[in-house]
Design a protein around this motif. Structure first.
Motif: not given
Length: 263
Positions: A109-117, A182-196, A198-201
């Motif tokens: 969900s945070l991945l999508l929220v970051g993207y939409l941000a 994802l191979t290049r930018y994904a990081r562990p942790g729930i909060g990392a999904g938001f930054m991921l 935003m980067r994709h966005g």
């Protein structure tokens, strides 16, 4: 309770249903007019040269906040479908990590929220530009399409040229390769999904921002142009020949720009 837990374990199906619901609600809001005072159907034309169409007199007088919300919802409706493969792939990656079910849903969900941000930031900029253009008479304050051949040609030409540019190619490569991303930018942790997200966005905005600017030509609430741009983005990002199709569309936009000045 057990039935609910069993249902929630079909993570990708649940996530896909959530995405479909968000996109459907966004399209429904746009169809109703997104607070502009008219339905989107009333502001839709099939013309290739909207600046030659007669426009209704008057102004919608929508506040900047309503305009910004309209742009953001429009971006949700148009761009989330093309980001869906990345979201689903990220959910699959999380299934193989030592993260709880709730944690996996939160991270996705945070991945999508970051993207939409990031698209929210674009919506703010687009709404500000719209409000700056309205008093100039370059766009219709009622129908929200271009009233100037020069403005139309300039935006069409800029969008066409950008399709051949290095930044476009670099951003589109990231959007077309979710596994590599994802191979290049994904990081562990729930909060990392938001930054991921935003980067994709950011890559997505870098890829498509001038295509979205074409709405200033055809009509910001023109359903035909919105649907056409959404399909163009989907083909560019998801189809095997998407990159080549993007260049073809760029050439067509340049021809269209010239034709706009001649008609």
């Amino acid at each position: 309770m057990m039935d609910l837990q069993a249902l929630l374990r079909h993570e990708r199906a649940v996530i896909l249903c959530g995405i479909v619901a968000v996109v459907a609600l966004s399209w429904a809001y746009l169809w109703q007019g997104a607070g502009m005072g008219m339905t989107a159907l009333d502001m839709t034309t099939l013309s290739l040269f909207p600046h030659r169409q007669p426009g209704m007199e008057g102004s919608m007088e929508a506040s900047w906040w309503i305009v910004a919300a309209m742009w953001w919802v429009m971006m949700v409706a148009m761009m989330v479908p093309s980001a869906t493969p990345l979201v689903l792939l990220y959910a699959k990656v999380l299934e193989r990590q030592p993260v709880s079910l709730a944690g996996r849903y939160a991270a996705t969900s945070l991945l999508l929220v970051g993207y939409l941000a990031v698209w929210l930031a674009f919506a703010v900029a687009a709404a500000t530009l719209q409000k700056m253009l309205e008093p100039t008479g370059l766009i219709s304050t009622m129908m929200l399409w271009s009233r100037s051949a020069v403005l139309s040609a300039a935006v069409l030409a800029a969008a066409g040229l950008y399709q051949f540019s290095g930044p476009k190619r670099a951003c589109l490569t990231q959007c077309r390769s979710p596994v590599h991303f994802l191979t290049r930018y994904a990081r562990p942790g729930i909060g990392a999904g938001f930054m991921l997200g935003m980067r994709h966005g950011a890559f997505c905005v870098g890829c498509c921002w001038l295509l979205m600017a074409l709405l200033f030509v055809g009509g910001i609430m023109n359903l035909v142009w919105i649907a056409a741009l959404m399909l163009l983005v989907l083909v560019e990002k998801l189809m095997p020949a998407g990159a080549a199709f993007g260049k073809v569309s760029g050439a067509l936009l340049l021809v269209w720009a010239v034709a706009t000045l001649l008609v």
